[in-house]
Design a protein around this motif. Sequence first.
Motif, PDB file in Angstrom:
ATOM      1  N   GLY A  20      12.331  12.240   3.475  1.00 40.53           N
ATOM      2  CA  GLY A  20      11.833  10.873   3.583  1.00 40.53           C
ATOM      3  C   GLY A  20      12.359  10.078   4.770  1.00 40.53           C
ATOM      4  O   GLY A  20      12.019   8.907   4.931  1.00 40.53           O
ATOM      5  N   LYS A  23      11.072  12.851   9.438  1.00 37.31           N
ATOM      6  CA  LYS A  23      11.071  14.026  10.316  1.00 37.31           C
ATOM      7  C   LYS A  23       9.641  14.429  10.694  1.00 37.31           C
ATOM      8  O   LYS A  23       9.327  14.616  11.864  1.00 37.31           O
ATOM      9  N   SER A  25       6.991  12.647  10.483  1.00 37.06           N
ATOM     10  CA  SER A  25       6.326  11.557  11.214  1.00 37.06           C
ATOM     11  C   SER A  25       6.746  11.539  12.676  1.00 37.06           C
ATOM     12  O   SER A  25       5.925  11.264  13.565  1.00 37.06           O
ATOM     13  N   ASP A 126      11.946   0.087  13.490  1.00 40.76           N
ATOM     14  CA  ASP A 126      10.995  -1.032  13.359  1.00 40.76           C
ATOM     15  C   ASP A 126      11.298  -1.872  12.114  1.00 40.76           C
ATOM     16  O   ASP A 126      10.855  -3.011  12.006  1.00 40.76           O
ATOM     17  N   ALA A 154       9.069   6.269  14.381  1.00 36.58           N
ATOM     18  CA  ALA A 154       7.878   7.125  14.416  1.00 36.58           C
ATOM     19  C   ALA A 154       6.632   6.261  14.298  1.00 36.58           C
ATOM     20  O   ALA A 154       5.541   6.662  14.692  1.00 36.58           O
TER      21      ALA A 154
HETATM   22  P1  GDP Z   1      10.295  13.535   6.087  1.00 33.75           P
HETATM   23  O1  GDP Z   1      10.346  13.861   4.631  1.00 33.75           O
HETATM   24  O2  GDP Z   1      11.666  13.409   6.668  1.00 33.75           O
HETATM   25  O3  GDP Z   1       9.428  14.476   6.885  1.00 33.75           O
HETATM   26  O4  GDP Z   1       9.669  12.075   6.216  1.00 33.75           O
HETATM   27  P2  GDP Z   1       8.147  11.629   6.473  1.00 33.75           P
HETATM   28  O5  GDP Z   1       7.784  11.848   7.893  1.00 33.75           O
HETATM   29  O6  GDP Z   1       7.274  12.264   5.444  1.00 33.75           O
HETATM   30  O7  GDP Z   1       8.270  10.038   6.243  1.00 33.75           O
HETATM   31  C1  GDP Z   1       8.672   9.511   4.994  1.00 33.75           C
HETATM   32  C2  GDP Z   1       8.073   8.112   4.837  1.00 33.75           C
HETATM   33  O8  GDP Z   1       8.614   7.210   5.794  1.00 33.75           O
HETATM   34  C3  GDP Z   1       6.558   8.078   5.032  1.00 33.75           C
HETATM   35  O9  GDP Z   1       6.020   7.131   4.138  1.00 33.75           O
HETATM   36  C4  GDP Z   1       6.411   7.603   6.464  1.00 33.75           C
HETATM   37  O10 GDP Z   1       5.187   6.932   6.673  1.00 33.75           O
HETATM   38  C5  GDP Z   1       7.585   6.652   6.603  1.00 33.75           C
HETATM   39  N1  GDP Z   1       8.096   6.575   7.993  1.00 33.75           N
HETATM   40  C6  GDP Z   1       8.449   7.609   8.777  1.00 33.75           C
HETATM   41  N2  GDP Z   1       8.913   7.184   9.955  1.00 33.75           N
HETATM   42  C7  GDP Z   1       8.844   5.831   9.928  1.00 33.75           C
HETATM   43  C8  GDP Z   1       9.190   4.802  10.870  1.00 33.75           C
HETATM   44  O11 GDP Z   1       9.685   5.019  11.981  1.00 33.75           O
HETATM   45  N3  GDP Z   1       8.990   3.505  10.462  1.00 33.75           N
HETATM   46  C9  GDP Z   1       8.457   3.194   9.240  1.00 33.75           C
HETATM   47  N4  GDP Z   1       8.275   1.914   8.958  1.00 33.75           N
HETATM   48  N5  GDP Z   1       8.136   4.143   8.345  1.00 33.75           N
HETATM   49  C10 GDP Z   1       8.311   5.445   8.672  1.00 33.75           C
END
Ligand code: GDP
Length: 175
Positions: A20, A23, A25, A126, A154
């Motif tokens: 979450g 990564k 994104s 952000d 991201a």
């Molecule tokens: P992962 O599990 O590490 O791959 O995380 P994800 O890429 O699935 O992102 C988890 C959540 O955080 C999702 O709802 C994304 O839309 C949100 N998210 C990811 N990066 C950002 C960011 O830079 N800013 C914001 N506001 N939300 C983000």
Amino acid sequence: PGREVSWPQAFKYITIGDAGVGKSSLLLQFTDQRFQPELNPTIGCDFSMRIVNIDGKPIKLQIWDTAGLELFRSFNKSFYRSAAVAILVCDITRRETFDHVAGWLDDAVEAAPANLTTILIGNKCDLDSRRTVSYEEGENFAKAHGLFFMESSAKTAQNVEEAFTMAARTVCKKI
Ligand code: GDP
């Protein structure tokens, strides 16, 4: 004669860090220049690539995204094998993801090549008003462990390009 075909050099990147933190994104923003709020969770291992230009030389970045690894924390050595760069991500709005960075680093040190270039990313900058990890804390941790540090988003793309290409530039200098 004289005709030289050169293939881009390839670097293996891995993304690590808690579920979450963003990564997938970050990867989508870097490879596809877009942000998708409802990204499907990665099942297994996702693989993306992009060619970047470092000082006039094409470098192919092969990026492995870990899903599952963070959930089961089962240590998959093949994931770390021959990695040149680890993008270690935490979420500046979720303190525990920063507290877990040391554990991720231990795993990488144990399983990845000794010359691994690691960059610590404080993602979601952000959401500054919701931050629970200060910039200085991230920076100090990185300094103490010999890592690069950047805050990124991201969502807005802030520092995404910079983080991935800066790591590639560092690897180029090492080889
Ligand atoms: P992962 O599990 O590490 O791959 O995380 P994800 O890429 O699935 O992102 C988890 C959540 O955080 C999702 O709802 C994304 O839309 C949100 N998210 C990811 N990066 C950002 C960011 O830079 N800013 C914001 N506001 N939300 C983000």
